[in-house]
Structure formats: C-alpha cells, structure tokens
Design a protein around this motif. Structure first.
Motif, PDB file in Angstrom:
ATOM      1  N   TYR A  24       0.869  -1.181   0.000  1.00  0.00           N
ATOM      2  CA  TYR A  24       0.000   0.000   0.000  1.00  0.00           C
ATOM      3  C   TYR A  24       0.902   1.226   0.000  1.00  0.00           C
ATOM      4  O   TYR A  24       1.891   1.284   0.745  1.00  0.00           O
ATOM      5  CB  TYR A  24      -0.891  -0.028   1.247  1.00  0.00           C
ATOM      6  N   TRP A  25       0.559   2.202  -0.812  1.00  0.00           N
ATOM      7  CA  TRP A  25       1.445   3.360  -0.974  1.00  0.00           C
ATOM      8  C   TRP A  25       0.686   4.679  -0.854  1.00  0.00           C
ATOM      9  O   TRP A  25      -0.385   4.840  -1.445  1.00  0.00           O
ATOM     10  CB  TRP A  25       2.144   3.326  -2.330  1.00  0.00           C
ATOM     11  N   THR A  26       1.221   5.584  -0.041  1.00  0.00           N
ATOM     12  CA  THR A  26       0.957   7.014  -0.162  1.00  0.00           C
ATOM     13  C   THR A  26       2.294   7.689   0.069  1.00  0.00           C
ATOM     14  O   THR A  26       3.268   7.061   0.468  1.00  0.00           O
ATOM     15  CB  THR A  26      -0.064   7.526   0.878  1.00  0.00           C
ATOM     16  N   THR A  27       2.356   8.977  -0.143  1.00  0.00           N
ATOM     17  CA  THR A  27       3.623   9.689   0.030  1.00  0.00           C
ATOM     18  C   THR A  27       4.083   9.681   1.479  1.00  0.00           C
ATOM     19  O   THR A  27       5.269   9.820   1.768  1.00  0.00           O
ATOM     20  CB  THR A  27       3.492  11.138  -0.452  1.00  0.00           C
ATOM     21  N   SER A  28       3.130   9.528   2.425  1.00  0.00           N
ATOM     22  CA  SER A  28       3.491   9.584   3.842  1.00  0.00           C
ATOM     23  C   SER A  28       3.373   8.233   4.539  1.00  0.00           C
ATOM     24  O   SER A  28       3.727   8.102   5.705  1.00  0.00           O
ATOM     25  CB  SER A  28       2.601  10.590   4.579  1.00  0.00           C
ATOM     26  N   LEU A  29       2.881   7.218   3.838  1.00  0.00           N
ATOM     27  CA  LEU A  29       2.688   5.922   4.473  1.00  0.00           C
ATOM     28  C   LEU A  29       2.909   4.820   3.456  1.00  0.00           C
ATOM     29  O   LEU A  29       2.336   4.837   2.371  1.00  0.00           O
ATOM     30  CB  LEU A  29       1.261   5.813   5.033  1.00  0.00           C
ATOM     31  N   GLN A  30       3.790   3.865   3.838  1.00  0.00           N
ATOM     32  CA  GLN A  30       4.021   2.696   2.994  1.00  0.00           C
ATOM     33  C   GLN A  30       3.828   1.442   3.838  1.00  0.00           C
ATOM     34  O   GLN A  30       4.396   1.324   4.928  1.00  0.00           O
ATOM     35  CB  GLN A  30       5.435   2.692   2.395  1.00  0.00           C
ATOM     36  N   LEU A  31       3.016   0.519   3.324  1.00  0.00           N
ATOM     37  CA  LEU A  31       2.745  -0.730   4.015  1.00  0.00           C
ATOM     38  C   LEU A  31       3.142  -1.898   3.126  1.00  0.00           C
ATOM     39  O   LEU A  31       2.912  -1.872   1.914  1.00  0.00           O
ATOM     40  CB  LEU A  31       1.253  -0.856   4.353  1.00  0.00           C
ATOM     41  N   LEU A  32       3.727  -2.937   3.744  1.00  0.00           N
ATOM     42  CA  LEU A  32       4.022  -4.185   3.047  1.00  0.00           C
ATOM     43  C   LEU A  32       3.172  -5.284   3.672  1.00  0.00           C
ATOM     44  O   LEU A  32       3.100  -5.411   4.891  1.00  0.00           O
ATOM     45  CB  LEU A  32       5.509  -4.542   3.179  1.00  0.00           C
ATOM     46  N   ILE A  33       2.497  -6.084   2.833  1.00  0.00           N
ATOM     47  CA  ILE A  33       1.554  -7.088   3.297  1.00  0.00           C
ATOM     48  C   ILE A  33       2.163  -8.466   3.074  1.00  0.00           C
ATOM     49  O   ILE A  33       2.440  -8.858   1.937  1.00  0.00           O
ATOM     50  CB  ILE A  33       0.210  -6.951   2.551  1.00  0.00           C
ATOM     51  N   TYR A  34       2.403  -9.192   4.174  1.00  0.00           N
ATOM     52  CA  TYR A  34       3.073 -10.488   4.126  1.00  0.00           C
ATOM     53  C   TYR A  34       2.121 -11.603   4.550  1.00  0.00           C
ATOM     54  O   TYR A  34       1.114 -11.356   5.219  1.00  0.00           O
ATOM     55  CB  TYR A  34       4.261 -10.519   5.088  1.00  0.00           C
ATOM     56  N   GLU A  35       2.472 -12.836   4.172  1.00  0.00           N
ATOM     57  CA  GLU A  35       1.763 -13.985   4.736  1.00  0.00           C
ATOM     58  C   GLU A  35       2.030 -14.015   6.245  1.00  0.00           C
ATOM     59  O   GLU A  35       3.093 -13.622   6.714  1.00  0.00           O
ATOM     60  CB  GLU A  35       2.232 -15.295   4.095  1.00  0.00           C
ATOM     61  N   PHE A  36       1.061 -14.482   7.005  1.00  0.00           N
ATOM     62  CA  PHE A  36       1.202 -14.541   8.461  1.00  0.00           C
ATOM     63  C   PHE A  36       1.756 -15.901   8.869  1.00  0.00           C
ATOM     64  O   PHE A  36       1.243 -16.944   8.459  1.00  0.00           O
ATOM     65  CB  PHE A  36      -0.147 -14.300   9.134  1.00  0.00           C
ATOM     66  N   ILE A  37       2.842 -15.902   9.667  1.00  0.00           N
ATOM     67  CA  ILE A  37       3.468 -17.128  10.164  1.00  0.00           C
ATOM     68  C   ILE A  37       3.113 -17.264  11.641  1.00  0.00           C
ATOM     69  O   ILE A  37       3.446 -16.393  12.445  1.00  0.00           O
ATOM     70  CB  ILE A  37       4.998 -17.095   9.975  1.00  0.00           C
ATOM     71  N   SER A  38       2.476 -18.364  11.989  1.00  0.00           N
ATOM     72  CA  SER A  38       1.853 -18.478  13.312  1.00  0.00           C
ATOM     73  C   SER A  38       2.800 -18.917  14.419  1.00  0.00           C
ATOM     74  O   SER A  38       2.488 -18.756  15.597  1.00  0.00           O
ATOM     75  CB  SER A  38       0.685 -19.470  13.234  1.00  0.00           C
ATOM     76  N   GLY A  39       3.946 -19.486  14.079  1.00  0.00           N
ATOM     77  CA  GLY A  39       4.765 -20.120  15.110  1.00  0.00           C
ATOM     78  C   GLY A  39       5.689 -19.206  15.883  1.00  0.00           C
ATOM     79  O   GLY A  39       6.442 -19.667  16.738  1.00  0.00           O
TER      80      GLY A  39
END
Length: 974
Positions: free
Chosen positions: A755-770
């Motif tokens: 997810y991108w904006t000029t003031s915020l960047q997010l990276l979306i990963y698979e969730f590892i439960s262990g």
C-alpha cells in the motif's frame, strides 16, 4: 498428582541414600540384609550426571551390583572388587558413597568430566590397589594426610587434572606403590624427599607441573625404578649422581627444566636405558665418550643446551639408535664417520650448531628418513652424496650452510621426499627437471641461492606441493602455466628474480592459495581478472614489476595494500592511486564539405541532412512537452482545494481503528494505492484495525509489524515502514516491491501486496503463526525447547533461503534470529529480505544504525568504508545465527564484569578441545556430536573476519547436507 508423588519419592530416596552414606551402622541395624555395595554405588550415582545413560542398569532394587555396567565382583563373595567407568562422559563430583565398597581393589574413573576437590577418604579404602582419576577436571590441593592409609595402593594415576599446591609428604606412606603418575597438573613447590623411600616404585611421572628447586638426593634407593619423567618443570641444579645406581632404568626424561652442569659420570652404568631426553636445559661441556657404552639407547635428545666440542665418535657404537637430536648447541668439527654403523637411525637433527666439513655420504646410504643439518657451516657439494641415494628420505633440510655447485638430477630418486629445504646456500645452475618426479613433496624451498635458468615446466608434476619458495635467485623466463597442476599450493614465493612475461591465468585455478609474492621481477601484461575469485588469499605482492591495466575487482583485491602494487607505473585503480582511462568510442565528425564517402571521420551528406531533420523533430517534441507541462500545472492548481479537503478522510481511511478499506489496484488520489499480487481487488480488514496497537507483533529496523485478518478470514502480517524519508520514489518503490513479490521459496516469508501514499508505505506479508526463532531459543515458547533435529532443520532451511536470495542478487543485510519465523510444521521462514533495495542508496550508516540493528550479527566490513559490502555480510550473520541455534546463547551476553561474544567463546572452546561443551545444555546430550561439532566449525568459518574466507551460501548448503548423517537411534534425539 502422580508427578508430585514421584518427585516426593525421589527426594525420600536421595535422603535415605545420604543418610546411609553417613550413618551406615544405623542403616544396617534397621535392615541387616541391605547390600553395602549396591547402596554405595547408588549414592555415588546420585552425585554424578550420566548424559549417555551408561549407568542406566544400576537399579537400587537389585540385590547385587555384580551385573551392572562397569562393575566386577569376586565370584565367591559377590562383593565388588573393580569399578571401571573410564570415558563414560560422567560429570559432577566424587561423593562418599564409594566408602561402602570395602572390598574394592580397583577404582578407575579416567577420561570423564568430574570436578571438585578430591575426597580425603578415597585412598583409605583398605583393599584399594589401583586408583585412576586421570583426565578429569578435579582441582584444589590434595589433603596433607590423603595417603596416610594407602598401604595397599600399587597404582596411582591423577594425571591431566587441575590439582594444585604441594605433593603431600604422606605419599611416602604408600609403601607398595609401583606406579605414580601426577603429570599435567599445577603442583608446585619442591619434590618431597620421602618419595625416594618408595623402593618398590617402577614408574614415576611428575612432568608438566610447576615443581622447583633441586632434585633431592636419595634417588639411588629406587632399585626397581624403570622410568622417571620430571620434564616440563622448573627443577634447577645438577642431575643427582645417584641416578646411576638405578640400574633397571630404561627411560629418563628431565627435559624442559633449568638443570645445569655436566652429565654425571654415573650415567654410564645405565646399560639398559633406551630413552634419554635432556632437551631444553642449560647443560654445558662436552658430551662424554662413555655415551657410546649406553648401547641400548634408541632415543638420545640433548637439544637446546650448551654442549660444545666435537660430536663423540663413540656415537657409532649406538647401533640401536633410532633418534639423535643434538640441535641448538655449540658443537664444532665434522660429523664422525663412525656413525655409518648406526644402521637403525631414522631421525638425525644437528641443526643450529657450528659444524664444518663436507656432507657425509653415509647420510644417504643409511635408512634415515629425516635429516636436518640447517644453520651450520658445512661445505662442499651436494652432488656426490645425492648421487648414491637409496631414496628413503622424507625430510631433508640443508638450509643456511655453505654448499655450492649444482642441484644433481639424482634428486628425483628421493621418491618419498616430503620436505626439501636447500635455501641460504651458494647453489648454482638450473633447477633440475627431475624435480617433477617428487610426487610426495609438499614443501620445496630453494630460496636465497644463485640458481639461474627458468622454472622447469616439470614443476607441475609435484602434485602434492603445498609451499614453493624460489625467491632471491637469478631465475628468468616465464612462470610456467603447469603450476595449475599443484592444486594444493597455499604459498607461492618467487620474488627477487628476473622472471618476465605475464602472470599466467593458471594461477587463478589454485583455489587454496593464501600467500603469493611475485615482487621485484620483470613481469608484464595485465593481471588475470580470475584472480579475484581466489577465496583464501591473505597476501598478494606484485610490487616492482612492469604490470599494467586495472587491478582485478572483488574478493581480496578490494582490500589489497598499496605497498603490494607499488612500482608498477602502468597499473591503475584506486589502490594504485591512479585512475584508469575511460574506454570511449571514437567521436563522429560531421564534415558537410567532404565529398568522399571514405574520408576518415566523416559521414555522407545525406546522413548530415537526415540529422538536421531529426533536430527539427526534437524541437517540435520539446515544444509539445512544454505545452503538456503547462496543462498539468494548471490542472494541479485547480485540484489543490479538492485535495486539501479530502486529506482528512484519507488519513482516517488508512489509520482508523474501526473502518474497513477496500481498494482496487488502481491509484486513488485521496486514499493511496493498494496492490495485492494475488490479483483479488476485494481486500478489506474486517473487524480488526489495520494498525491497531493491540495487534502489534513486533518492531524492527524497518518498522512495526501488525497482525490483521482479511474479510475472507485470511490472516496477514502488515509492516508499516518507518523509513519513509529514505524510501525511493513511488515508481522505484513499486518496481522493487513487485520484484520482491515474485520471490517465492519454501523458506522465505511471501510478500502478498503493498500500500502506498507519500506519507505511508505498508508491506503485506503472509502470516506465520509459530513465532520467531529468538523467542523459541531464549524465551521458550510454550515451555518447550527445540530438539537437535529441529535446530538442524532450521539452520539448513535458513541456509537454503539465503542461497536462493543470493542467486537472485538479493542481499538480506539483516540476518538475525528475530527475522527467522517458524511455521506450524517447524519449517523456518526468513523475513525482511531485500528491504534495503527500497532505499535510494546503501549507505553504511543507514545499514548499520537503521537496519542492521541487532548487536553481534553485523559483519566487520560495515565498519570499514574501504571494503565492499557483498553477500558475504549475510554469510557472517548466518554464521552467528548458527552458533546461536546450537549453543542457545545470544550473540553478545553481558555478565557482571565482562561481555561475552559468542563467536569468540566458541572459537576459544574449539582451540581448547572443549567445543562440545558449548552445545545448549538443555539438549542434555541428546544430540549427535558428529553433526553438532562440524556445524559449529562451519559457523566459525562463516564468521571469518576476512569476507573472502567465508564460503558462499550455496557451498554452505552443500556442507550442511554432507554433515547431516542419520544413524540408528536418531529418533531418540527428537
């Protein structure tokens, strides 16, 4: 309830054992049938740790101990007479339980890890004949009265422990003692004079301690003495004359002390003596002629003293002599011809003396295997003796004498030769081609002579060669490319000669090379670029030649010293302090007046006309672009008000604690851009907040990570980047993230979107439960700890993931246990890979302070601006991770008065031969040493200070797969 009951039962049993050990009469009155031997051994077992379960058969319910491992009994009385637990890996202390074994004749606990002080009552067992506690870690002083009641003791072995203080005078009470070995401890003070009263003593070994003062008189009373070793102490004074009265003596070792004076005349009586070692003392005077009367001598070592005069001709009478070492003395004259009779001589070392004369032919006609006559004043030629050689020599060192003439071609007859050193003489002529016949030779030193001609092509036949030194001669011609056949070569020194031509690319095939010196020659041409691939180089000196061009890039050559390249005027590069010329294409000159198509540097007129047309097109394009720019500016100004009013709602959309958000993979000026690599545009967070503080999983160098659940129930981990000011532009950011999104490997955490904006960047990963590896190792998730197989699989899986990343030219930069996640099946998943690619430049400060934040994992090259950062920094971090997984210790641990660095601790333990002790104690011996020790050694190799010495991750994977060796009973280690 059952566990509680068992624990209470065990406590009661232990209490009873202690009570039995201290009050045996009371226990026997309560239970007259109780077996003292069983009771004593069970109490002994309670005081030790048995990691390999050797004592599992010892059961307190048994009526007799005679069938137990390590126990022997008298067949008539069924009482224990021998307890032999050598090399059982036992640790702990020796308790009082053994006092119950009243009929014990032999107690042997050698080669274990027992600690603590020695119990003063062990030697008081009435019938004890043999006491062997050698090779443990017992410490402290031996009590003064320890040996007061040892009248039955015949064998005493306390060697290789940590005992200190004085040897007790009470030792003289052991009147039946035949063998006493107290070597390799820390005993100090003088030798107790009472020891000479033990006239039954056959063997006495007090070597490798700190005993001092003079050897006391009275040794002549030891009529039965066969062997005495007082070496490696600080005894001073003379050898007592009484030693000659010990007529049965076969072995005498007084080496490495401070003894002085001349050899006592009484030594001549010791006709049975076959071993006499007096090396490294301060004896003076001539070696007496009577030495030839000790006809049984097989080893005579008088080296590193101050003996002078001639080597006595009576040496020829020692026909049993195998080893003669008279090195580092003041002997003069020539070697006696009588020594030709020493037909059994194997080793002869007369180096570092002042011997003169010719090299005797008998050296090469006998069965000698090792000869060292270096650093003398021997003259003559080597040609005649070598011509008669029978080829039994393995080591020949004639260096630093005054030999002249040529090296004979018969040198090739020495087919067993492993070491040949003729350096520092006056040898002339060529190196004979027959040198190539020495297939077993691993060290050849012909330096500092007057040899000429070329290096023979046949040098490639010396396939076992490890070191080649030819410096300071008059050799000419080229370095032969056949040198590539010497694949074991680690040292190549040919400096200070007249060699010419290029450096052969064949040298780059010698992957074991560590030290190369080609300086002060006439070498020319450019350096082969393949030299940068040599993995173990420590030095490479090419100074003072005529080399040209650019230095190889990469590997050792990134850190090569300027002194190693000086004196080559045409050599360029940063190290040579001279920039290399740019290779540019020849400029095209447009000449509109030229009518010749073949005129140099011109083009035909029609091409010139076409260029004018292109210029007009370019002007039109520029004008159109200007119009477009003006239009964009106008539209932007018109939208300013709309954007300002929508900004608050956009912020609420991305950071709200309660709103859902759903976006297509298209750009929305109000809310930013969301892309899911799965292609599904229906993305929403459901009930949980996107960046809810309660859902935070952790924080790292790049930012915080949160867990959230999509509307379809699919959990994901979202990383909010906190390096926004450093992140590339949107276009570059998206390009790099999409590349990372295509990276798929079973041991890598998958990137699912961004997810991108000029003031915020997010990276979306698979969730590892262990959870992450750090918590498993140091915080014990779920109260469990990792088994050896789980640890090995984590190491191997992590290695495979890094090898895969390096194949894609992706450097992780931040290997640490908190970045290795464990999935529900126990497989490792490496996260945070490639994030440094999102930054505009790989600045060292950013990498070290922002990203490489975990202390202890950082490769040393981060601190050196002249060293290139490569994938080898990942190898270093992986090496630290390996040691962390195997030992269960953090990379750096702070103690009260010290800081313990894991790499240094394991490396020190390896040097002391105690590396197995570094394995995580929670495994309690449930690991195969044949896997754990090589894995730790691999970790140390990966953490080498020199990047080029570290293996590639692909090599690491291959090594780990070779180390993994499943064997019977492997399931027990789970």
């Amino acid at each position: 309830m059952r566990a509680s009951f068992l624990m209470k039962s065990q406590l009661i049993v232990v209490f009873v054992f202690v009570l039995v050990a201290t009050v045996p009469d009371l226990v026997r009155s309560l239970n007259p049938s109780l077996n003292d031997d069983v009771l004593g051994l069970i109490v002994f077992k309670a005081d030790v740790r048995d990691p390999n379960g050797y004592l599992a058969s010892w059961n307190e319910d048994d009526d007799s101990a005679c069938n137990w491992v390590g126990v022997k009994c008298n067949p008539r009385s069924n009482r224990v007479t021998e307890l032999n637990l050598d090399d059982f890996s036992l640790s702990g202390r020796i308790g009082r339980g053994l006092l119950q074994l009243q009929f014990l004749r032999k107690l042997s606990l050698a080669k274990n890890n027992l600690t603590g002080s020695i119990s003063p009552s062990i030697a008081r067992v009435d019938n004890l004949r043999v006491l062997d506690l050698s090779e443990n870690s017992l410490s402290g002083a031996i009590p003064v009265d320890f040996f007061r009641q040892c009248g039955s003791l015949r064998v005493l072995a306390l060697a290789k422990n940590k005992f200190s203080g004085k040897i007790p005078e009470s030792l003289s009470s052991c009147s039946a003692l035949a063998s006493a070995n107290l070597s390799s401890n820390q005993f100090s003070g003088s030798l107790p004079i009472g020891i000479w009263s033990l006239n039954g003593l056959r063997s006495l070994d007090l070597s490798d301690n700190s005993l001092e003062a003079e050897i006391p008189k009275g040794i002549e009373s030891l009529n039965n003495l066969r062997a005495i070793n007082l070496g490696k102490n600080q005894f001073s004074g003379k050898v007592p004359d009484g030693i000659g009265s010990c007529l049965l003596l076969k072995s005498i070792d007084f080496s490495e002390n401070l003894l002085s004076g001349s050899l006592p005349e009484t030594l001549r009586k010791l006709s049975l003596c076959n071993y006499l070692n007096l090396r490294k003392n301060s004896f003076r005077g001539e070696v007496p002629d009577y030495i030839g009367e000790m006809k049984n001598l097989e080893t005579l070592d008088l080296s590193a003293n101050r003996f002078s005069g001639y080597v006595p001709s009576s040496m020829g009478n020692l026909q049993s002599l195998k080893v003669l070492n008279l090195s580092a003395n003041l002997f003069t004259g020539s070697l006696p011809d009588s020594m030709v009779k020493c037909a059994n001589l194997i080793l002869l070392d007369l180096s570092q003396n002042s011997l003169t004369g010719d090299l005797p032919a008998w050296i090469f006609n006998s069965g000698l295997q090792e000869v060292s006559l270096s650093e003398n004043d021997l003259l003559g030629s080597t040609k005649s003796p070598l011509g008669n050689s029978l080829g039994k020599l393995e080591i020949l060192d004639l260096s630093h004498n005054s030999f002249a003439g040529e090296i004979p071609s018969s040198i090739g007859n020495l087919s067993r030769l492993r070491f040949l050193n003729l350096s520092g003489n006056f040898l002339v002529g060529r190196i004979p081609a027959t040198i190539g016949e020495l297939k077993a030779l691993d060290n050849l030193d012909l330096s500092e002579n007057q040899l000429n001609g070329s290096i023979p092509l046949e040098i490639g036949g010396v396939v076992s060669l490890n070191e080649l030194r030819l410096e300071k001669n008059f050799l000419s011609g080229k370095i032969p490319s056949s040198i590539e056949n010497c694949s074991s070569l680690t040292t190549l020194i040919v400096a200070h000669n007249r060699l010419s031509g290029p450096i052969p690319a064949a040298i780059a095939q010698l992957t074991n090379l560590q030290n190369v010196d080609l300086s002060f020659n006439n070498l020319s041409g450019s350096l082969p670029k393949q030299l940068a691939n040599l993995p173990h180089l420590l030095s490479f000196n090419i100074s003072h030649n005529n080399l040209q061009g650019e230095l190889p890039a990469g590997g050792f050559f990134n850190t090569i010293s300027p002194f190693s390249v000086t004196g080559n005027p045409s050599l360029c590069g940063s190290v040579a302090n001279k920039s290399c010329p740019m290779v540019l294409p020849k400029p095209i000159v447009l000449n509109p007046n030229s009518s010749s198509d073949t005129a140099s540097g011109s083009l035909p007129p029609n091409l010139g006309h076409k260029r004018i047309i292109l210029s007009i097109s370019a002007l039109i394009a520029i004008g159109a672009a200007a119009v477009i720019v003006v239009g964009v500016i106008a539209i932007t100004v018109l939208n300013l008000h709309v954007r300002s009013s929508a900004s608050r709602s956009a912020a609420a959309l991305t950071l709200s604690a309660g709103d859902d958000f759903s976006h297509s993979p298209t750009t929305d000026a109000n809310s930013g851009k969301l892309v899911m690599f799965s292609g599904d545009p229906d993305f929403s967070t459901g009930a949980h907040a996107l960046l809810n503080k309660d859902c935070e999983l952790g924080r790292g160098g790049f930012g915080a990570v949160y867990r959230t659940v999509l509307r379809d129930g699919h959990p994901v981990a979202i990383k909010k980047l906190t390096v926004s000011s450093l992140v590339k532009s949107q276009e570059d950011f998206e390009r790099e993230v999409k590349k990372l999104g295509k990276v798929r490997h079973p041991n890598l955490v998958a990137l699912e979107g961004y997810y991108w904006t000029t003031s915020l960047q997010l990276l979306i990963y698979e969730f590892i439960s262990g959870g992450n590896l750090y918590k498993h190792l140091h915080e014990g998730i779920g109260g469990n700890f990792l088994s050896w197989n789980e640890r090995f699989n984590i190491i191997l899986g992590t290695a495979k993931s890094l090898a895969y990343l390096h194949q894609l030219n992706i450097i992780h930069y931040n290997i640490k246990s908190s970045n290795v996640l464990i999935d529900s099946t126990g497989e490792p998943k490496v996260g945070d890979f490639g994030l440094a690619r999102l930054l505009p430049m790989l600045d060292r400060y950013v990498l070290s302070s922002k990203i490489q934040s975990a202390l202890g994992y950082m490769a040393p090259e981060f601190a050196c601006r002249t060293v290139k950062i490569t994938e080898k920094c990942d190898v270093y971090g992986f090496g630290v991770l390996v040691l962390e997984v195997v030992t269960g210790k953090r990379p750096v641990e702070y103690m009260e008065d010290d800081v313990v660095v894991l790499c240094d601790m394991v490396r020190g333990a390896l040097e002391e031969g105690k590396v197995e002790e570094c394995v995580d104690g929670r495994l309690q011996g449930k690991f195969p040493a044949e896997e754990a020790i090589p894995v730790m050694k691999l970790g140390l190799i990966c953490t080498s200070q020199v990047p080029s010495n570290r293996p590639d991750m692909g090599e690491v994977v291959n090594i780990l797969e070779l180390i993994r060796c499943p064997s019977e009973g492997q399931e027990e280690l789970e």
